[in-house]
Design a protein around this motif. Sequence first.
Motif, PDB file in Angstrom:
ATOM      1  N   CYS A  57      12.295 -32.613  41.382  1.00 55.07           N
ATOM      2  CA  CYS A  57      12.382 -32.212  39.974  1.00 55.07           C
ATOM      3  C   CYS A  57      10.960 -31.851  39.535  1.00 55.07           C
ATOM      4  O   CYS A  57       9.995 -32.101  40.272  1.00 55.07           O
ATOM      5  CB  CYS A  57      12.969 -33.337  39.132  1.00 55.07           C
ATOM      6  SG  CYS A  57      11.914 -34.806  39.024  1.00 55.07           S
ATOM      7  N   PRO A  58      10.777 -31.267  38.354  1.00 55.21           N
ATOM      8  CA  PRO A  58       9.428 -30.834  37.962  1.00 55.21           C
ATOM      9  C   PRO A  58       8.374 -31.942  38.024  1.00 55.21           C
ATOM     10  O   PRO A  58       7.235 -31.692  38.432  1.00 55.21           O
ATOM     11  CB  PRO A  58       9.639 -30.332  36.535  1.00 55.21           C
ATOM     12  CG  PRO A  58      11.033 -29.786  36.554  1.00 55.21           C
ATOM     13  CD  PRO A  58      11.800 -30.765  37.409  1.00 55.21           C
ATOM     14  N   GLU A  82      14.454 -23.068  33.973  1.00 57.41           N
ATOM     15  CA  GLU A  82      13.177 -23.639  33.568  1.00 57.41           C
ATOM     16  C   GLU A  82      13.359 -25.137  33.311  1.00 57.41           C
ATOM     17  O   GLU A  82      14.460 -25.598  33.014  1.00 57.41           O
ATOM     18  CB  GLU A  82      12.677 -22.952  32.296  1.00 57.41           C
ATOM     19  CG  GLU A  82      11.284 -23.352  31.867  1.00 57.41           C
ATOM     20  CD  GLU A  82      10.813 -22.604  30.625  1.00 57.41           C
ATOM     21  OE1 GLU A  82       9.602 -22.550  30.402  1.00 57.41           O
ATOM     22  OE2 GLU A  82      11.664 -22.088  29.895  1.00 57.41           O
ATOM     23  N   SER A  83      12.275 -25.911  33.409  1.00 59.09           N
ATOM     24  CA  SER A  83      12.373 -27.329  33.079  1.00 59.09           C
ATOM     25  C   SER A  83      12.783 -27.465  31.624  1.00 59.09           C
ATOM     26  O   SER A  83      12.338 -26.716  30.753  1.00 59.09           O
ATOM     27  CB  SER A  83      11.043 -28.051  33.327  1.00 59.09           C
ATOM     28  OG  SER A  83      10.060 -27.634  32.405  1.00 59.09           O
ATOM     29  N   LYS A  84      13.655 -28.433  31.349  1.00 58.75           N
ATOM     30  CA  LYS A  84      14.228 -28.540  30.008  1.00 58.75           C
ATOM     31  C   LYS A  84      13.195 -28.932  28.965  1.00 58.75           C
ATOM     32  O   LYS A  84      13.261 -28.477  27.831  1.00 58.75           O
ATOM     33  CB  LYS A  84      15.406 -29.525  30.022  1.00 58.75           C
ATOM     34  CG  LYS A  84      16.550 -29.059  30.923  1.00 58.75           C
ATOM     35  CD  LYS A  84      17.066 -27.681  30.500  1.00 58.75           C
ATOM     36  CE  LYS A  84      18.039 -27.098  31.492  1.00 58.75           C
ATOM     37  NZ  LYS A  84      17.403 -26.457  32.656  1.00 58.75           N
ATOM     38  N   GLY A  95      15.596 -28.122  37.501  1.00 62.14           N
ATOM     39  CA  GLY A  95      14.775 -28.158  36.291  1.00 62.14           C
ATOM     40  C   GLY A  95      15.051 -29.385  35.451  1.00 62.14           C
ATOM     41  O   GLY A  95      14.390 -29.617  34.440  1.00 62.14           O
ATOM     42  N   GLY A 120       7.778 -26.940  35.992  1.00 56.36           N
ATOM     43  CA  GLY A 120       8.976 -26.452  36.658  1.00 56.36           C
ATOM     44  C   GLY A 120       8.916 -24.963  36.862  1.00 56.36           C
ATOM     45  O   GLY A 120       7.857 -24.334  36.799  1.00 56.36           O
ATOM     46  N   ASN A 138      14.664 -33.771  24.477  1.00 57.71           N
ATOM     47  CA  ASN A 138      14.819 -33.883  25.925  1.00 57.71           C
ATOM     48  C   ASN A 138      15.574 -35.155  26.304  1.00 57.71           C
ATOM     49  O   ASN A 138      16.455 -35.139  27.172  1.00 57.71           O
ATOM     50  CB  ASN A 138      13.446 -33.858  26.600  1.00 57.71           C
ATOM     51  CG  ASN A 138      13.542 -33.632  28.096  1.00 57.71           C
ATOM     52  OD1 ASN A 138      14.166 -32.683  28.551  1.00 57.71           O
ATOM     53  ND2 ASN A 138      12.932 -34.518  28.867  1.00 57.71           N
TER      54      ASN A 138
END
Length: 224
Positions: free
Chosen positions: A139-140, A54-56, A115, A147, A74
Amino acid sequence: MAEHIRDIRLVVLDMAGTTVADGGLVERALAAAARHVGADPEDGIDHVRATMGESKIAVFRHLFGEEARAQAANKAFEAAYAELVDGGEVAALPGAREAIEELTAQGRTVVLSTGFARPTQDAILAALGWQDLVPLTLCPADAGGRGRPYPDMVLTAFLRTRAVDSVREVAVVGDTSYDMLSGVRAGAGVVAGVLTGAHDADALRAAGATHVLGSVAELPGVLT
């Protein structure tokens, strides 16, 4: 299924855990990010492991709630991961570059997705010397901000490369259940899990994997 394999012209590959060795770097960087915002690194570790892929920023929003705190975490994650990359602690998985080159030689278009945020992705590509290995990296943020497990990056690859006429001609490959879900939701003809990263074969199949491979090195042979 054989027909779908024969028709695959676009391959969307995950990075960490699929083509790039993770070696616990993501968890180490996440722990640093948690400490940065005053959280216990062990809090939420099960959620972190379950949502690998998953996207961070989405992970941090879940863990910390408050947007400012999530954004701070982040940024700390990106800095910590970049430091690990700069320290030479990132490497390609065995056979990954060769697999990408073979897929390209077969006439398939290969896209690398992640992600991670763009600065982190670019740092990894530079460390590996992969900046020109594929025609597109995503990237997302390149796909509207969402993401995995959303299908957005896969569909963005479909739209931007114009390599295929149907999503059934797309293969999505990754090491997490979220990678599998993104492929399923995009309607990809092949959704392949690899056992070099976060999740095991049962988790990958439960999320919709059509194939489970030992590593990405097996992919060119499977698609042939």
